[in-house]
Design an enzyme around this catalytic site. Structure first.
Site, PDB file in Angstrom:
ATOM      1  N   HIS A 157      19.608 -42.483  25.532  1.00 46.59           N
ATOM      2  CA  HIS A 157      21.014 -42.296  25.910  1.00 46.59           C
ATOM      3  C   HIS A 157      21.409 -43.060  27.168  1.00 46.59           C
ATOM      4  O   HIS A 157      22.592 -43.187  27.473  1.00 46.59           O
ATOM      5  CB  HIS A 157      21.295 -40.800  26.121  1.00 46.59           C
ATOM      6  CG  HIS A 157      21.321 -40.018  24.836  1.00 46.59           C
ATOM      7  ND1 HIS A 157      22.482 -39.586  24.254  1.00 46.59           N
ATOM      8  CD2 HIS A 157      20.327 -39.620  24.004  1.00 46.59           C
ATOM      9  CE1 HIS A 157      22.208 -38.937  23.129  1.00 46.59           C
ATOM     10  NE2 HIS A 157      20.904 -38.943  22.951  1.00 46.59           N
ATOM     11  N   ASP A 365      25.635 -47.143  33.581  1.00 48.70           N
ATOM     12  CA  ASP A 365      25.757 -45.985  32.692  1.00 48.70           C
ATOM     13  C   ASP A 365      25.368 -46.399  31.285  1.00 48.70           C
ATOM     14  O   ASP A 365      25.698 -47.511  30.857  1.00 48.70           O
ATOM     15  CB  ASP A 365      27.217 -45.488  32.686  1.00 48.70           C
ATOM     16  CG  ASP A 365      27.311 -43.972  32.632  1.00 48.70           C
ATOM     17  OD1 ASP A 365      26.446 -43.352  31.987  1.00 48.70           O
ATOM     18  OD2 ASP A 365      28.247 -43.412  33.232  1.00 48.70           O
TER      19      ASP A 365
END
Ligand code: GDG
Length: 469
Positions: A157, A365
Site C-alpha cells: 500500500h 505517499d
C-alpha cells in the site's frame, strides 16, 4: 469453488449491528467477499501475555474472521519496531528517520512465522491468498516453507523506493528474496513497480523479462501497478447528504463569506503537515489581501503515538501552528484550525464539499485516498480545486490537479492562490476529467482486477466480481 483468504496486519471485524465505520480495506474487500467465500486473517489489535497459537474465529455473514493476539514484545518489535520505525521511513525515502534494530527484525520474522503456522492449517488447496502491506512481506516465504503451494498475491500500500534507498536497510536483501515467493506483487504506481523490479535485478541478480515478469533462478513472479481506488459512489452520496449534518452546518455558518481550504491526514511525517502549514503561511504573507478571507482547516487524527518520531512530529506541528496563528491571526480570525479528532466519513465528505481548495501535499505517499475523496465529494456545478503533491501515487492518475513539489513552499503558495482564483469553467473541466478517472478505477475495480490477475488462467472457481466501472 476457491475461497479468498485475505491477510492483513489489522482485521476489521464488522460490529454485529452492521453499524460502525468500515475502514478502507474493509470497503475494498466487501464486494470481493460477496463473490467468494472468505477468510480474513490477521492481528486482533489485542495484546495477551500468552497468546494462543490458533486464531479466534468470528463468523459474520459470509466471512470468517481469524484473529491472532500478540504479546506486548511482539507488538513492540514487529509492529512499532521493524514495521513502523525501520520499514515505513525507508519506504517513504526517509533514510535518516529509519531506526533498525536486530531484535525488532527478529520479532518481525517471528510474528510472520507464527501467522504462517496458524494460517497454513486453515488454507485449502484451491484457496487464493491475498496478503496486504509491509508488515507481512515474508509471509509467503514462511507459507512456502510449510508446503503451501497456493497462488499467493501481495499488495504493497505504500511507496516502493529506488534500490539505492532500500539498500540502506539492513536485511533488505532477505526481504527482497522473500517477496519473490508471491505469484503476483501489486504496487500503487508504475514508478513503484519499476523501483521494485530494479531492486530485484540489482540486489538479487534477478532477470526482468518482458512486461511484469521477473525471474529469479527457476521461479518467476510478477510486479505490477494496481492503483487503489475509493468507494466513489458512497463518498459522493455521503457528500450530497452531508449538508444536514450538525458539524457541517456549524462550519458553514462559522465561515460566513470566507473560503475554506482543507487538509485531512493521519498525523504522520510522510504527509507533510508542518511543511503545508508553512506553505499556507507563505501564501498569506505574499497575498495580504487574503488575510481574513480564507480559513485553512487541518483534520489530523493522531496515529502511532507509541513511536517516538510521531511524538516529535506532534510537537513540531503544534509549534508551527502556534507560530503562524500567533503572527498572522487577528481578533476574529484564526488562519489555521487544527483538530486531532476523528470524524465520521459523512462529515469528512461534507467538509470536503464545502472547501474551495483540497490541500494534499505529502512528502511521499503510496496513493493517498484523501485526494480521491476530495474530488468525489465536490459539487459538479461548482467544484473545488485539488492541490496535489507530485510525490503522491495519486499524481500518476490525477494529472488535472495542480501538481506541486511539497518541498517548495513558494510553489505550493502559488498553487493555493491559483486554486482560489481559478474560474468556474476551468474548475469544472479539470474536475470532470479527474472524476472520470476515479470512477473508472474505483475500489471494486481495484480488488477485482488484482484478484482476476492473481487467479490467472484458473477458470474453476473463477471470481464472479463485477468490474465496478
Ligand atoms: C495507506 C498509504 C494509501 C482520515 N481521517 C479521518 C478518516 N481518514 C481516512 C481518509 C482516508 C484514510 O483515512 C487515509 O488514507 P490515505 O490513503 O490518505 O493514507 P494512509 O492512512 O497513510 O494509507 C496510502 C492507503 O494506505 C491505501 O492503500 O493510499 O498511501 O499510506 O480514507 O478519509 N476517516 C474518518 N475520520 C477521520 O477523521 N472516518
Amino acid at each position: 469453488m476457491s475461497r479468498l483468504v485475505v491477510v492483513s496486519n489489522r482485521v476489521a471485524v464488522p460490529d454485529p449491528t452492521g453499524k460502525g465505520a468500515a475502514g478502507g480495506l474493509a470497503v475494498a474487500l466487501r464486494e470481493a467477499f460477496e463473490a467468494y467465500q472468505g477468510i480474513w486473517f490477521g492481528w486482533s489489535g489485542k495484546v495477551a501475555a500468552q497468546p494462543s497459537t490458533q486464531p479466534k474465529i468470528v463468523n459474520r455473514e459470509r466471512v470468517q474472521y481469524a484473529l491472532m493476539d500478540l504479546t506486548s514484545l511482539d507488538r513492540q518489535e514487529y509492529y512499532n519496531g521493524f514495521a513502523n520505525r525501520a520499514l515505513w521511513p525507508i519506504m517513504h525515502y526517509r533514510i535518516g528517520l529509519s531506526e533498525f534494530s536486530r531484535a525488532d527484525y527478529a520479532g518481525y520474522l517471528r510474528v510472520n512465522r507464527s501467522f504462517a503456522n496458524a494460517l497454513a492449517q486453515m488454507v485449502q488447496p484451491d484457496d487464493l491468498v491475498w496478503v496486504h502491506d509491509y508488515h507481512l512481506i515474508p509471509l509467503a516465504a514462511e507459507l512456502r516453507a510449510l508446503g503451501i503451494t497456493n497462488r499467493i498475491g501481495y499488495f504493497h500500500h505504500i511507496p516502493w523506493p529506488a534500490p539505492e534507498v532500500l539498500g540502506t536497510l539492513p536485511g533488505s536483501r532477505e526481504l527482497l528474496r522473500a517477496i519473490t515467493d508471491y505469484n503476483l506483487i501489486g504496487v500503487q504506481t508504475e514508478r513503484d513497480a519499476d523501483n521494485l523490479r530494479r531492486c530485484l535485478v540489482q540486489e538479487l541478480g534477478a532477470v526482468h523479462r518482458k512486461g511484469d515478469v521477473v525471474e529469479l533462478g527457476n521461479h518467476q513472479t510478477r510486479v505490477k501497478g494496481f492503483p487503489i481506488g475509493i468507494d466513489v459512489r458512497g463518498f459522493e452520496q455521503a457528500a450530497l447528504r452531508s449538508s444536514s449534518h450538525r458539524l457541517v452546518r456549524q462550519t458553514t455558518a462559522g465561515l460566513g463569506s470566507r473560503r475554506l481550504i482543507i487538509g485531512v491526514d493521519r498525523l504522520d511525517y510522510s504527509k507533510g503537515i508542518p511543511e503545508r502549514m508553512e506553505s499556507f503561511e507563505r501564501f498569506l504573507v505574499g497575498n495580504p489581501d487574503q488575510r481574513g478571507q480564507v480559513t485553512y482547516l487541518q483534520i489530523t487524527p493522531t496515529s502511532r503515538s507509541e513511536v517516538p518520531e510521531y511524538a516529535t512530529l506532534s510537537r513540531e506541528v503544534n509549534e508551527t501552528l502556534g507560530r503562524i496563528n500567533g503572527s498572522l491571526g487577528e481578533p476574529g480570525w484564526v488562519p489555521i484550525h487544527y483538530v486531532n479528532s476523528t470524524y465520521p466519513r459523512s462529515v469528512l465528505a461534507g467538509l470536503h464539499r464545502l472547501s474551495r481548495v483540497g490541500l494534499v501535499t505529502p512528502m511521499r505517499d503510496g496513493m493517498n485516498l484523501v485526494a480521491k475523496e476530495y474530488v468525489a465529494a465536490q459539487n459538479p456545478d461548482d467544484p473545488g480545486v485539488l492541490v496535489l503533491s507530485k510525490f503522491a501515487g495519486a499524481a500518476e492518475q490525477l494529472t488535472d490537479a495542480l501538481l506541486v513539489n511539497p518541498n517548495d513552499k513558494f510553489e505550493v503558495a502559488e498553487a493555493i492562490r491559483d486554486a482560489l482564483y481559478m474560474g468556474r469553467d476551468e474548475r469544472i473541466a479539470r474536475w470532470t476529467r479527474m472524476m472520470g478517472t476515479i470512477r473508472q478505477t474505483d475500489v471494486s475495480w481495484w480488488a477485482s482486477t488484482f484478484l482476476k490477475d492473481l487467479a490467472g488462467g484458473k477458470n474453476a472457481g473463477r471470481p464472479r466480481i463485477q468490474v465496478g466501472v
